[in-house]
Design a protein around this motif. Structure first.
Motif, PDB file in Angstrom:
ATOM      1  N   UNK A 147     -28.087  -7.747 -27.536  1.00  0.00           N
ATOM      2  CA  UNK A 147     -27.827  -8.832 -28.494  1.00  0.00           C
ATOM      3  C   UNK A 147     -28.599 -10.086 -28.063  1.00  0.00           C
ATOM      4  N   UNK A 148     -28.578 -10.365 -26.767  1.00  0.00           N
ATOM      5  CA  UNK A 148     -29.341 -11.530 -26.272  1.00  0.00           C
ATOM      6  C   UNK A 148     -30.835 -11.312 -26.452  1.00  0.00           C
ATOM      7  N   UNK A 149     -31.319 -10.098 -26.205  1.00  0.00           N
ATOM      8  CA  UNK A 149     -32.750  -9.827 -26.361  1.00  0.00           C
ATOM      9  C   UNK A 149     -33.178 -10.011 -27.823  1.00  0.00           C
ATOM     10  N   UNK A 150     -32.334  -9.555 -28.752  1.00  0.00           N
ATOM     11  CA  UNK A 150     -32.665  -9.747 -30.174  1.00  0.00           C
ATOM     12  C   UNK A 150     -32.716 -11.232 -30.508  1.00  0.00           C
ATOM     13  N   UNK A 151     -31.775 -11.993 -29.953  1.00  0.00           N
ATOM     14  CA  UNK A 151     -31.782 -13.437 -30.204  1.00  0.00           C
ATOM     15  C   UNK A 151     -33.000 -14.106 -29.569  1.00  0.00           C
ATOM     16  N   UNK A 179     -27.119   4.031 -26.797  1.00  0.00           N
ATOM     17  CA  UNK A 179     -28.472   3.610 -26.417  1.00  0.00           C
ATOM     18  C   UNK A 179     -29.429   3.799 -27.591  1.00  0.00           C
ATOM     19  N   UNK A 180     -29.309   4.932 -28.270  1.00  0.00           N
ATOM     20  CA  UNK A 180     -30.167   5.186 -29.432  1.00  0.00           C
ATOM     21  C   UNK A 180     -29.988   4.085 -30.481  1.00  0.00           C
ATOM     22  N   UNK A 181     -28.738   3.770 -30.758  1.00  0.00           N
ATOM     23  CA  UNK A 181     -28.444   2.756 -31.767  1.00  0.00           C
ATOM     24  C   UNK A 181     -29.011   1.390 -31.351  1.00  0.00           C
ATOM     25  N   UNK A 182     -28.859   1.049 -30.069  1.00  0.00           N
ATOM     26  CA  UNK A 182     -29.356  -0.247 -29.574  1.00  0.00           C
ATOM     27  C   UNK A 182     -30.883  -0.304 -29.633  1.00  0.00           C
ATOM     28  N   UNK A 183     -31.538   0.803 -29.299  1.00  0.00           N
ATOM     29  CA  UNK A 183     -33.007   0.835 -29.368  1.00  0.00           C
ATOM     30  C   UNK A 183     -33.483   0.570 -30.798  1.00  0.00           C
ATOM     31  N   UNK A 184     -32.871   1.263 -31.753  1.00  0.00           N
ATOM     32  CA  UNK A 184     -33.303   1.142 -33.151  1.00  0.00           C
ATOM     33  C   UNK A 184     -33.031  -0.264 -33.685  1.00  0.00           C
ATOM     34  N   UNK A 185     -31.827  -0.726 -33.447  1.00  0.00           N
ATOM     35  CA  UNK A 185     -31.436  -2.054 -33.943  1.00  0.00           C
ATOM     36  C   UNK A 185     -32.339  -3.140 -33.340  1.00  0.00           C
ATOM     37  N   UNK A 186     -32.652  -2.990 -32.055  1.00  0.00           N
ATOM     38  CA  UNK A 186     -33.438  -4.014 -31.371  1.00  0.00           C
ATOM     39  C   UNK A 186     -34.908  -3.934 -31.782  1.00  0.00           C
ATOM     40  N   UNK A 187     -35.431  -2.723 -31.945  1.00  0.00           N
ATOM     41  CA  UNK A 187     -36.820  -2.589 -32.416  1.00  0.00           C
ATOM     42  C   UNK A 187     -36.965  -3.195 -33.813  1.00  0.00           C
ATOM     43  N   UNK A 188     -35.952  -3.010 -34.661  1.00  0.00           N
ATOM     44  CA  UNK A 188     -35.969  -3.634 -35.994  1.00  0.00           C
ATOM     45  C   UNK A 188     -36.072  -5.157 -35.879  1.00  0.00           C
ATOM     46  N   UNK A 189     -35.272  -5.722 -34.992  1.00  0.00           N
ATOM     47  CA  UNK A 189     -35.258  -7.187 -34.839  1.00  0.00           C
ATOM     48  C   UNK A 189     -36.583  -7.695 -34.276  1.00  0.00           C
ATOM     49  N   UNK A 190     -37.162  -6.933 -33.347  1.00  0.00           N
ATOM     50  CA  UNK A 190     -38.440  -7.341 -32.742  1.00  0.00           C
ATOM     51  C   UNK A 190     -39.552  -7.299 -33.796  1.00  0.00           C
ATOM     52  N   UNK A 191     -39.536  -6.241 -34.603  1.00  0.00           N
ATOM     53  CA  UNK A 191     -40.532  -6.153 -35.683  1.00  0.00           C
ATOM     54  C   UNK A 191     -40.389  -7.344 -36.630  1.00  0.00           C
TER      55      UNK A 191
END
Ligand SMILES: [Zn+2]
Ligand SMILES: [Zn+2]
Length: 273
Positions: A147-151, A179-191
């Motif tokens: 969550x912090x990384x996405x922010x 972990x799978x869910x966090x990877x996907x959610x975070x990659x979406x935010x980074x994109x």
């Protein structure tokens, strides 16, 4: 093209103020040449600079705020003026609530790029013990870290995210499903945020003994067109370019054919390798 875009110019952590110098930069460049690295970027820790002292609530940081930003920036700029293939960056800790102050403080300097790092989450250290993974159950530690990384990605302060899954540093992991869910959610935010991720060899020399990030996370980033940088996270000249071949191997395996080069906070892609 091979870059190493994460390294620290400061010497041993004895708490004394540093005299940063272009001659010291040359030692890093010498090692880069031996290691086949075309360009290096310095990314000193933001908390080493006394100009940042008023930003931090964490006592840990206050002990380190001893150096002058101008000394660091001046040394790297001087090395550039000698024609050396170096870039000026900074490794900046992300904390919510200080984004505007931090942006203002860093604005006057001629950065080529800024790295965003999450080393602390809710007051707990991510890469020290006892820390985040000791204070919270693994799943909760991972959820909060990401969550912090996405922010950090969304803050608009950074060009690339350092060691993107640092939370795994001690080998403590969330469940595979989580972990799978966090990877996907975070990659979406980074994109969506339009920032790069670092492929870092530093984790090979930590308890986890792996590259950052995990392959599925990097695959998720690649699928979304998120560009990469490469990093040794060297803290001394001898470690410049260390194990970048492994980082490049992972990047190629998941389909990356280019690497990001920064210039005055503008980025372009160059063929990888
Ligand atoms: Zn770091
Ligand atoms: Zn670092």
């Amino acid at each position: 093209m091979i870059v190493d875009y994460h390294m620290h110019l400061r010497e041993a952590e004895d708490g004394l103020p540093r005299t940063y110098s272009a001659d010291r930069v040359e030692e890093y460049v010498g090692q880069a040449r031996q290691a086949g690295v075309d360009e290096i970027g310095f990314t000193e820790h933001v908390f080493h600079f006394r100009e940042t002292r008023e930003l931090w609530e964490i006592p840990f940081f206050l002990d380190f705020c001893t150096d002058a930003l101008d000394d660091y920036v001046g040394a790297v700029e001087e090395a550039k003026s000698r024609g050396l293939p170096v870039k000026l960056g900074l490794e900046v800790d992300y904390f919510p609530g200080i984004e505007a102050q931090l942006g203002e403080l860093l604005a006057p300097y001629p950065w080529d790029y800024l790295l965003g790092s999450v080393h602390f989450v809710d007051g707990f250290q991510v890469d020290g013990r006892p820390g985040l993974v000791d204070k919270l159950p693994a799943g909760e530690a991972w959820r909060r870290y990401f969550a912090w990384l996405r922010n950090a990605a969304r803050s608009g302060l950074f060009d690339a995210l350092s060691h993107p899954d640092l939370v795994k540093i001690f080998g403590v992991r969330a469940s595979d499903e989580e972990t799978h869910y966090l990877h996907v959610e975070t990659a979406d935010a980074i994109e969506a945020a339009g920032v790069c991720v670092e492929v870092s060899a530093a984790g090979l020399h930590k308890p986890v003994g792996e590259l950052y990030p995990d392959r599925p996370f990097l695959e998720a980033c690649h699928e979304r067109g998120v560009p990469i940088t490469l990093a040794s996270d060297a803290h001394e000249p001898a470690h410049v370019g260390r194990d970048l071949d492994e980082a490049i191997g992972l990047a190629r395996d998941v389909g990356y054919e280019t690497v990001t080069v920064f210039d005055a906070r503008k980025r372009r892609q160059e063929p990888l390798g």
